[in-house]
Design an enzyme around this catalytic site. Structure first.
Site, PDB file in Angstrom:
ATOM      1  CG  PHE A  70      -6.357  -1.271  11.824  1.00 51.57           C
ATOM      2  CD1 PHE A  70      -7.080  -2.181  11.067  1.00 51.57           C
ATOM      3  CD2 PHE A  70      -6.605  -1.210  13.181  1.00 51.57           C
ATOM      4  CE1 PHE A  70      -8.028  -3.010  11.648  1.00 51.57           C
ATOM      5  CE2 PHE A  70      -7.555  -2.023  13.776  1.00 51.57           C
ATOM      6  CZ  PHE A  70      -8.271  -2.923  13.002  1.00 51.57           C
ATOM      7  CG  ASP A  71       0.196   2.046  10.352  1.00 53.38           C
ATOM      8  OD1 ASP A  71      -0.390   3.072   9.951  1.00 53.38           O
ATOM      9  OD2 ASP A  71       0.917   2.047  11.358  1.00 53.38           O
ATOM     10  CB  VAL A  72      -0.439  -3.676   6.847  1.00 52.99           C
ATOM     11  CG1 VAL A  72      -0.428  -4.567   5.612  1.00 52.99           C
ATOM     12  CG2 VAL A  72       0.933  -3.712   7.525  1.00 52.99           C
TER      13      VAL A  72
END
Length: 406
Positions: A183-185
């Site tokens: 979810f960071d990416v």
């Protein structure tokens, strides 16, 4: 970002190398760790000039090791090419003035502080946009600027809280995180999309805007069919290991020497699969006539398929099934995945920098026919460009950023 008299961005002169589609765009990157740096790296690949502002201790990922390359964290190397680094202490008045000057000159500001964390420095959206109305200001948070503002925005927390971990792992075992900070990416990608959309709006309106992305909203959007199962169908998805809730076969199945991903995404592919396996009679079985039937009766169908698949090796079935038009895949390690991309002519690895500073990195996945991505600057050392950037920020605001593209 300079434009021609008609509002368009001028292209390169005859004989000049083609430049990325964001050539001339200045990005002030006040973010750290993953989501923000990934977004700013994508913008840099596409030609933007990115100034990475770091505290005196540097980006946290500089210390996230092993693994390392030449004593530098490969995590840091993964998301910081194409940038110039300046170390600034925002509590120091002189450094703060430089940070504000950078934000005032920038086309884009990216930050991932807790909501409100930059207000006391005059670097929040309200303060920067008052001085620089054309700025596109992107904020990346864990849970938004409302009731979740105080929550720390770690990807693992979001994987747990969004429901992803409830879907990942063995049905009878513990929930698992995804193998990457997914979810960071994805939030970095969403921020990039938002920035580009806001820049398009600025090109016609002349004004910037605030682009806000949070990891939880990104997660719920990225869970696609699983969140839709609940919000549209009233069904709470559950952990199924490698199985798919709506398709069968669509999972690893045992073969003589391991496992092979086998997919029948429609009735035609299933017909090809059973023909290759020598099981044409399954086409006449009403339990397996259509996808919804096969999904409902997967426990009856699976052993029939596995009995034939176990007669040959992974590599033998891989070639045979692909030749017959049945999607399938070996389960590779990361090195094998990179090798496969290279075998397919995708040129997955590009070298950034020269000589001792040269670093192999993974190519930007977007290809442009006229304005190719560029890979000019290796991931910077902490404050590597500090002296040049301080001199530039102290000079006239129309002076070009030192160092050209990258």
């Amino acid at each position: 970002m300079s434009t021609g008299p008609d509002g368009s961005t001028p292209g390169p002169e005859a004989g000049e190398p083609a430049r990325g589609p964001l050539d001339g765009l200045l990005v002030a990157d006040f973010s750290r760790i993953l989501a923000g740096p990934y977004s700013s790296m994508l913008l840099s690949d596409m030609g933007a000039q990115v100034v990475k502002v770091e505290g005196r201790g540097g980006d946290d990922t500089r210390t996230w090791m092993p693994p390392v390359r030449d004593e530098v964290s490969t995590y840091y190397l993964a998301v910081n090419r194409g940038k110039r680094s300046i170390g600034l202490d925002l509590k120091d008045p002189d450094d703060l003035a430089l940070a504000q000057e950078l934000a005032d000159r920038a086309d884009v500001v990216i930050e991932n502080f807790k909501p409100g964390g930059l207000a006391k420095y005059g670097l929040d959206h309200a303060s920067v946009s008052a001085r620089n109305p054309r700025v596109v200001y992107a904020s990346i948070t864990g849970f938004g600027a409302g009731a979740g503002a105080a929550l720390p925005g770690y990807d693992l927390m979001v994987q747990a809280m969004s429901g992803l971990m409830s879907l990942t792992g063995d049905p009878d075992g513990s929930p698992y995180r995804a193998g990457i900070s997914v979810f960071d990416v994805m939030s970095g990608m969403q921020a990039t999309i938002g920035i580009l959309a806001a820049l398009t709006h600025r090109a016609t309106s002349g004004v910037g805007q605030h682009v806000e992305v949070n990891l939880l909203s990104t997660a719920l959007s990225g869970l696609v069919n699983h969140t839709s199962a609940w919000v549209a169908g009233g069904t709470v998805p559950f952990r199924m290991g490698n199985a798919h809730p709506s398709l069968f076969p669509y999972e690893p199945l045992p073969v003589a020497d391991g496992e092979l991903i086998v997919i029948a995404g429609n009735d035609g592919q299933f017909a090809k699969l059973v023909q290759v396996l020598g099981l044409p009679e399954l086409l006449e079985d009403p339990r397996f006539a259509h996808n919804q039937d096969r999904t409902a009766n997967r426990e009856a169908l699976r052993p029939l398929l596995v009995d034939r698949l176990m007669t040959r090796t992974r590599d033998e079935w891989f070639r045979t099934l692909l030749d017959a038009g049945v999607p399938c895949a070996p389960i590779n390690t990361v090195d094998e995945g990179v090798a496969l991309a290279d075998e397919l002519g995708l040129e997955p690895v590009v070298t950034v920098g020269e000589g001792e500073r040269a670093v192999p990195t993974v190519r930007n996945p977007v290809r442009f026919s006229a304005t190719p991505a560029g890979y000019d600057l290796p991931p910077p050392a902490l404050d590597e460009h500090g002296a040049a950037l301080r001199a530039w920020l102290a000079g006239p605001d129309d002076a070009p950023l030192p160092g050209g593209r990258g």
